[in-house]
Design an enzyme around this catalytic site. Structure first.
Site, mmCIF file in Angstrom:
data_model
loop_
_atom_site.group_PDB
_atom_site.id
_atom_site.type_symbol
_atom_site.label_atom_id
_atom_site.label_comp_id
_atom_site.label_asym_id
_atom_site.label_seq_id
_atom_site.Cartn_x
_atom_site.Cartn_y
_atom_site.Cartn_z
ATOM 1 N N LYS B 105 14.426 18.759 -6.017
ATOM 2 C CA LYS B 105 13.366 17.778 -5.784
ATOM 3 C C LYS B 105 12.858 17.936 -4.356
ATOM 4 C CE LYS B 105 12.623 12.888 -4.886
ATOM 5 N NZ LYS B 105 13.031 11.496 -5.100
ATOM 6 N N GLY B 166 11.757 2.477 -2.465
ATOM 7 C CA GLY B 166 12.592 1.324 -2.132
ATOM 8 C C GLY B 166 11.851 0.008 -2.019
ATOM 9 N N ALA B 192 9.816 6.581 -7.593
ATOM 10 C CA ALA B 192 9.705 5.595 -6.512
ATOM 11 C C ALA B 192 8.800 4.429 -6.883
ATOM 12 C CB ALA B 192 9.195 6.209 -5.211
ATOM 13 N N GLY B 193 9.260 3.254 -6.533
ATOM 14 C CA GLY B 193 8.446 2.054 -6.679
ATOM 15 C C GLY B 193 8.883 1.101 -7.771
ATOM 16 N N ASN B 214 16.142 4.667 -7.917
ATOM 17 C CA ASN B 214 17.416 4.521 -7.223
ATOM 18 C C ASN B 214 17.635 3.061 -6.833
ATOM 19 O OD1 ASN B 214 19.671 4.657 -5.524
ATOM 20 N ND2 ASN B 214 18.991 6.460 -4.458
ATOM 21 N N THR B 215 16.774 2.562 -5.928
ATOM 22 C CA THR B 215 16.997 1.236 -5.357
ATOM 23 C C THR B 215 16.984 0.130 -6.404
ATOM 24 O OG1 THR B 215 15.821 2.084 -3.428
ATOM 25 C CG2 THR B 215 16.287 -0.253 -3.457
#
EC number: 2.8.1.10
Lengths: 66, 262
Positions: B105, B166, B192-193, B214-215
């Protein structure tokens, strides 16, 4: 000899090769990757790769990330 | 279809085929044990990982590979923290040597406040990596024009942000994502997001091939439970996309027939 390992200056006594350095640092060679003076050292070449006074060594591994 | 027999729904990136459409990160967890449990609960087959210096002062500290095992999950090494193409190439060369993976990535960031990608540098780094034989999944902005450039440069997958990394703000750019998905010939992943399960559903309903997060899992009050929620959300969104939603109408349309009223 004096080496810079991961940005820290260290004294190293053992045989001058990457395998010995990784072992002396207490690391599992299967779980790390090594760069010597910005050149990748293949795992298969740890024992055969000599290190010299003043070398800059980076030893990295995988950690959590996104 | 009788509901019992379905063709297996898989997706393929760089010649590797996966059933799970949820890729999870391995950062920000309480510890690696929780991290591994969340990845299992998410049903993930791919996990993103970062590459960093080993801690020389404590070589016996827990290691990711002992918990999130590379024989169970496909490791997707990232270039998080890289701001130039050269840094990214150096990082992924080391990652390839650490584990032998060529599926990677790429993320080349612009600044530390919003972590949005520097697309000019990302495209340059992509070309360097492709020339070295890497299969590159590219974190990118939601710009459909740049998405085409990435694909033409050999990206294995296009991974636009739905909102800053995040931030948990959900899908901020459904129209741009739809344009990117429509034109792409390689997999498109929202990366993301995502903040909660409904965001993952929306991403998949738009037609994304997979979602990377992830977050949203790691910083939920109960990460294992949120991982499970995300697994179901991605499946629900994918199924809804494949099913094809009903048209939106201005006015009501009764579900019970009006004829035969007493």
């Amino acid at each position: 000899m004096q080496l810079t390992v991961n940005g820290e200056t260290r004294s190293f006594q053992g045989p001058p090769n990457v395998a010995a350095l990784v072992a002396e640092l207490g690391l599992d060679a299967r779980k790390v990757a090594v760069e010597r003076n910005l050149e990748i050292v293949p795992k298969s070449a740890y024992a055969a790769t000599a290190i010299a006074d003043g070398d800059r060594i980076e030893i990295v591994h995988f950690i959590g990330g996104g | 279809m009788d509901g019992s027999v379905q063709t297996e729904d898989t997706w393929t990136v760089a010649g590797r085929t996966f059933r799970s459409r949820l890729i999870v990160g391995t950062g920000k967890y309480k510890d690696y044990a929780q991290n591994a449990a969340a990845a299992e609960a998410a049903g993930a087959e791919i996990v993103t990982v970062a590459l960093r210096r080993v801690n020389l002062s404590d070589p016996s500290q827990p290691m990711l590979v002992d918990y999130v095992k590379p024989d169970r999950f496909t490791y997707l090494p990232n270039t998080a923290g890289c701001f130039t193409g050269e840094e990214a190439v150096r990082t992924l060369r080391l990652a390839r040597e650490a584990g032998g993976w060529d599926l990677v990535k790429l993320e080349v960031l612009s600044n530390t406040k919003h972590l949005l990608p520097d697309m000019e540098e990302t495209l340059r780094a992509l070309k360097l990596l492709v020339a070295e034989g890497f299969q590159v999944m590219v974190y990118c902005s939601d710009d459909p024009v740049y998405a085409v450039k990435l694909e033409e440069a050999g990206a294995a997958a296009i991974m636009p942000a739905a909102a800053p990394i995040g931030s948990g703000r959900g899908i901020q750019n459904a129209l741009n994502l739809a344009l990117i998905i429509e034109q792409a010939k390689v997999p498109v992943l929202v990366d993301a997001g995502v903040g909660t399960a409904s965001d993952a559903v929306v991403a998949m309903e738009l037609g994304c091939d997979a979602v990377l997060m992830n977050t949203a899992i790691a910083q939920a009050q109960d990460p294992i439970r949120m991982a499970r929620a995300m697994k179901h959300a991605v499946i629900a969104g994918r199924e809804a996309y494949l099913a094809g939603r009903m048209p939106k109408r201005m006015y009501a349309e009764p579900s019970s027939p009006l004829s035969g009223l007493i």
